[in-house]
Motif scaffolding. Structure first.
Motif, PDB file in Angstrom:
ATOM      1  N   PRO A   7       0.827  -1.216   0.000  1.00 56.44           N
ATOM      2  CA  PRO A   7       0.000   0.000   0.000  1.00 56.44           C
ATOM      3  C   PRO A   7       0.859   1.262   0.000  1.00 56.44           C
ATOM      4  CG  PRO A   7       0.031  -0.990   2.177  1.00 56.44           C
ATOM      5  CD  PRO A   7       0.753  -1.931   1.266  1.00 56.44           C
ATOM      6  N   ASP A   8       0.275   2.336  -0.464  1.00 58.80           N
ATOM      7  CA  ASP A   8       0.940   3.635  -0.483  1.00 58.80           C
ATOM      8  C   ASP A   8       0.746   4.325   0.864  1.00 58.80           C
ATOM      9  OD1 ASP A   8       2.129   6.056  -1.328  1.00 58.80           O
ATOM     10  OD2 ASP A   8       0.156   6.835  -1.870  1.00 58.80           O
ATOM     11  N   ILE A  12      -1.040  11.918   6.691  1.00 63.63           N
ATOM     12  CA  ILE A  12      -2.373  12.528   6.766  1.00 63.63           C
ATOM     13  C   ILE A  12      -2.497  13.215   8.122  1.00 63.63           C
ATOM     14  CG2 ILE A  12      -3.427  10.782   5.289  1.00 63.63           C
ATOM     15  CD1 ILE A  12      -4.836   9.738   7.905  1.00 63.63           C
ATOM     16  N   THR A  13      -3.518  14.040   8.248  1.00 66.10           N
ATOM     17  CA  THR A  13      -3.826  14.705   9.508  1.00 66.10           C
ATOM     18  C   THR A  13      -5.072  14.059  10.096  1.00 66.10           C
ATOM     19  OG1 THR A  13      -2.917  16.771   8.678  1.00 66.10           O
ATOM     20  CG2 THR A  13      -4.371  16.926  10.584  1.00 66.10           C
ATOM     21  N   VAL A  14      -5.038  13.744  11.382  1.00 67.02           N
ATOM     22  CA  VAL A  14      -6.190  13.173  12.083  1.00 67.02           C
ATOM     23  C   VAL A  14      -6.747  14.250  13.006  1.00 67.02           C
ATOM     24  CG1 VAL A  14      -6.999  11.387  13.662  1.00 67.02           C
ATOM     25  CG2 VAL A  14      -5.199  10.863  12.000  1.00 67.02           C
ATOM     26  N   GLY A  29      -6.939   7.805   2.102  1.00 65.30           N
ATOM     27  CA  GLY A  29      -6.977   8.946   1.198  1.00 65.30           C
ATOM     28  C   GLY A  29      -5.683   9.205   0.458  1.00 65.30           C
ATOM     29  N   GLN A  30      -5.389  10.495   0.297  1.00 63.32           N
ATOM     30  CA  GLN A  30      -4.200  10.949  -0.411  1.00 63.32           C
ATOM     31  C   GLN A  30      -3.310  11.731   0.546  1.00 63.32           C
ATOM     32  OE1 GLN A  30      -3.700  10.094  -3.653  1.00 63.32           O
ATOM     33  NE2 GLN A  30      -5.632   8.970  -3.522  1.00 63.32           N
ATOM     34  N   GLU A  31      -2.095  11.996   0.138  1.00 64.84           N
ATOM     35  CA  GLU A  31      -1.149  12.795   0.919  1.00 64.84           C
ATOM     36  C   GLU A  31      -1.801  14.127   1.295  1.00 64.84           C
ATOM     37  OE1 GLU A  31       2.564  13.745   2.648  1.00 64.84           O
ATOM     38  OE2 GLU A  31       2.212  11.919   1.503  1.00 64.84           O
TER      39      GLU A  31
END
Length: 74
Positions: A7-8, A12-14, A29-31
């Motif tokens: 996986p990539d 991310i921000t939580v 999601g994405q970066e």
């Protein structure tokens, strides 16, 4: 190792329910995306020590109680 089998992971921000945030690596999601939590250690009874409340509103528990209200066990 095969490149397409992994996986990539990206940053991310939580966002917690109290408004605090932190960054972590994830496959979500994405970066740069933000994952907003609805339940986290600041609100969930398992971590806060609060009791659970049964919110039935005419569901399974009410139907069970109505069905067996006249039953007298030993």
């Amino acid at each position: 190792m095969k490149k397409e089998g992994h996986p990539d992971y990206h940053i991310i921000t939580v966002a917690m329910t109290d408004g605090t945030t932190f960054q972590t690596r994830s496959t979500y999601g994405q970066e740069g995306d933000t994952l907003t939590l609805e339940i986290d250690p600041t609100t969930h009874p398992a971590w806060t020590g609060g009791g659970q409340h049964l919110m039935d509103r005419g569901g399974r528990v009410s139907r069970f109680q109505e069905k067996f209200k006249g039953f007298v066990g030993s």
